[in-house]
Enzyme design. Structure first.
Site, PDB file in Angstrom:
ATOM      1  N   ASP A   1       0.805  -1.214   0.000  1.00 37.94           N
ATOM      2  CA  ASP A   1       0.000   0.000   0.000  1.00 37.94           C
ATOM      3  C   ASP A   1       0.841   1.268   0.000  1.00 37.94           C
ATOM      4  OD1 ASP A   1      -1.869  -1.983   0.501  1.00 37.94           O
ATOM      5  OD2 ASP A   1      -2.941  -0.840   2.028  1.00 37.94           O
TER       6      ASP A   1
ATOM      7  N   HIS B   1       3.403  -2.404   3.228  1.00 38.40           N
ATOM      8  CA  HIS B   1       3.546  -1.103   2.575  1.00 38.40           C
ATOM      9  C   HIS B   1       4.848  -1.008   1.790  1.00 38.40           C
ATOM     10  CE1 HIS B   1       0.817  -0.514   6.022  1.00 38.40           C
ATOM     11  NE2 HIS B   1       0.243   0.410   5.284  1.00 38.40           N
TER      12      HIS B   1
END
Length: 521
Positions: free
Chosen positions: A251, A412
């Site tokens: 992400d 992430h």
């Protein structure tokens, strides 16, 4: 109310995954598409102009519900660096926080303001696990390995060729890392996509956190609020159907360090789903192209990374619409999936996303409430170190072996520390794990044809939830439908959809039992 007709989802069949993880990339890409992949053209010439007006490089706040004393900016603030880094450059100053108009903030923060960047690392690879921390020395940013020219054919059957290289024009886009204004012509046009859909009349939460809005938290089950209690609806994607299958995703990027991750994934012949932030897409378009052309999946992760339940309906539309537009301008395709920042979604946000043709993808939880979050975002915040984050991941894999389905994990690529953890520790550990795991991007792990991840190449006549009165999607927000399902980007596809009556959105959504994806399995 009227919703586009959907086939009722049949229960996902569980099976133990025995597929080999390591395949040649060429075979992998061929397996992912429905026809032979065309060739792509490489160029050594720079073809994109990164923004020169932005001065922000956003570090997302902690998941909704996390106290503001954790060391990261609270929801509703941004972390700003002097001189936003174009692709392949690094930042030059430490973080400061700036409140965002219209988004709640808090006045407390225990993090110290850095006076400058950490020194450059002397090593060229991933540092030892115990050295991965918020204050570790940094490596130089990595530039995209390839540059793909306009007209190159992506590894997605039926998708249009790459458009003309993106050139940033400040007057065409909202301010980066701010909730976009809702009085623009684009948002007015995108609001029409909600016509014919029942959007639940739920008031925005105070700040997307349980503690910040006790009244909303008390009604979390009725609201379908994932943040408080993990409440989901059947249209949410929360796991892979096959046991021991990891739906890999990252992400908040692309970032200056995403290329390191892409290099590792290519080396190991792995693919992932990238949930990209619109403000980062226009900042580093070449990296988004690199992700897409290497066979990774691209999905919407909003424009400014705010808790969506805290925004008005028009603001949610703006967050999704501008990100969708940025991806279309850079890649020529419109994603049919999204992930809400912090997993902050309720029935109102869910209905808006579905009405705009984007199915929410979350991450897994154990039956007892354990969240499959690597906590890699806590390392740059100074809350945990690399060793502690990796231990969390080890626990996740142990919990995954007890599940009867596969799983999706939150990771992430925004931070150097999170990329180092991924390429140096979590991904290698998963590849060596026993019992053997199958690592796939989320679309593939749920057995969804790759072409159906994008509206232009989608062959499914019942998905996405395009309003039949519009006949397609106005991605550009200029008042004209510019793409219809499966039209290859020509704007001439049929995409005709039927409709049916339901009495209440929440109950109907549960009764559909995942209908948004069933027709594609």
């Amino acid at each position: 109310m009227k919703l586009p007709a959907l086939a009722v989802f049949s229960a996902l069949q569980l099976a133990v995954a025995n597929a080999e993880v390591h395949h040649r990339r060429g075979n992998h890409l061929n397996r992912r598409q429905d026809t032979t992949t065309g060739s792509s053209t490489l160029s050594t010439t720079t073809v994109e102009q990164p923004p020169t007006t932005s001065s922000t490089s956003v570090a997302p706040p902690p998941p909704a519900g996390t106290p503001s004393t954790t060391g990261l900016p609270p929801a509703g603030t941004t972390t700003t660096s002097a001189g936003a880094p174009p692709a392949g450059t690094t930042t030059s100053s430490g973080p400061v926080t700036t409140p965002v108009p219209g988004v709640p903030t808090t006045s407390t923060s225990t993090s110290a303001v850095a006076t400058g960047p950490p020194p450059l690392a002397t090593y060229t690879g991933v540092p030892p696990l115990e050295q991965i921390s918020s204050g570790m020395p940094t490596r130089p940013a990595a530039s995209p390995t390839n540059v793909y020219t306009a007209g190159a054919t992506p590894p997605v059957s039926g998708a249009p060729t790459l458009p003309t290289a993106f050139v940033f024009q400040a007057n065409e886009w909202p301010q980066q890392d701010r909730v976009p204004p809702v009085d623009s012509a684009e948002v007015t046009a995108w609001m029409k996509e909600l016509d014919g859909f029942h959007i639940p009349d739920l008031s925005p939460t105070a700040d997307g956190s349980c503690g910040g809005d006790p009244a909303a938290a008390a009604q979390a089950a009725e609201r379908g609020w994932w943040t408080c209690g993990g409440h989901v609806r059947s249209t949410d994607i929360v796991s892979c159907p096959d046991k021991l299958t990891w739906g890999v995703s990252f992400d908040d990027g692309p970032s200056p360090y995403t290329q390191y991750l892409l290099n590792y994934l290519e080396e190991k012949d792995l693919s992932a789903t990238f949930f990209v932030v619109g403000s980062r897409v226009i900042e580093r378009p070449a990296l988004v192209v690199e992700e897409y052309m290497q066979g990774h999946e691209i999905s919407v992760h909003t424009w400014s990374h705010r808790p969506l339940t805290s925004l008005t309906t028009a603001q949610v539309v703006a967050e999704l619409g501008w990100t969708r537009k940025a991806i279309k301008r850079v890649l020529g395709v419109t994603p049919t999936t999204m992930r809400p920042p912090f997993g902050d979604i309720d029935d109102r946000v869910r209905a808006i996303s579905l009405a705009m043709g984007m199915v929410p993808i979350m991450w897994s939880r154990t039956p007892s409430g354990g969240v499959f979050d690597t906590n890699d975002w806590r390392v740059p915040a100074g809350i945990v170190n690399g060793t502690e984050s990796f231990r969390t991941f080890e626990t996740i894999l142990q919990n995954a072996t007890q599940m009867e389905t596969g799983f999706i994990v939150l990771s992430h690529d925004l931070y150097e520390t999170s990329v180092d953890l991924a390429v140096g520790y979590t991904l290698p550990h998963a590849l060596d794990f026993e019992p053997k795991l199958t690592l796939l991007p989320i679309g593939e792990c749920i057995k969804k044809p790759t072409r159906d991840l994008y509206l232009e190449s989608n062959t499914n006549t019942s998905f996405p939830f395009t309003n039949s009165s519009l006949g397609g999607v106005d991605t550009d927000g200029d008042g004209q439908v510019d793409v219809k399902s499966g039209d290859g980007g020509s704007g001439s596809g049929s995409g005709a959809l039927a409709s049916f009556e339901v009495s209440a959105f929440g109950s109907a959504l549960v009764a559909l039992v995942g209908a948004a994806f069933a027709v594609m399995l």
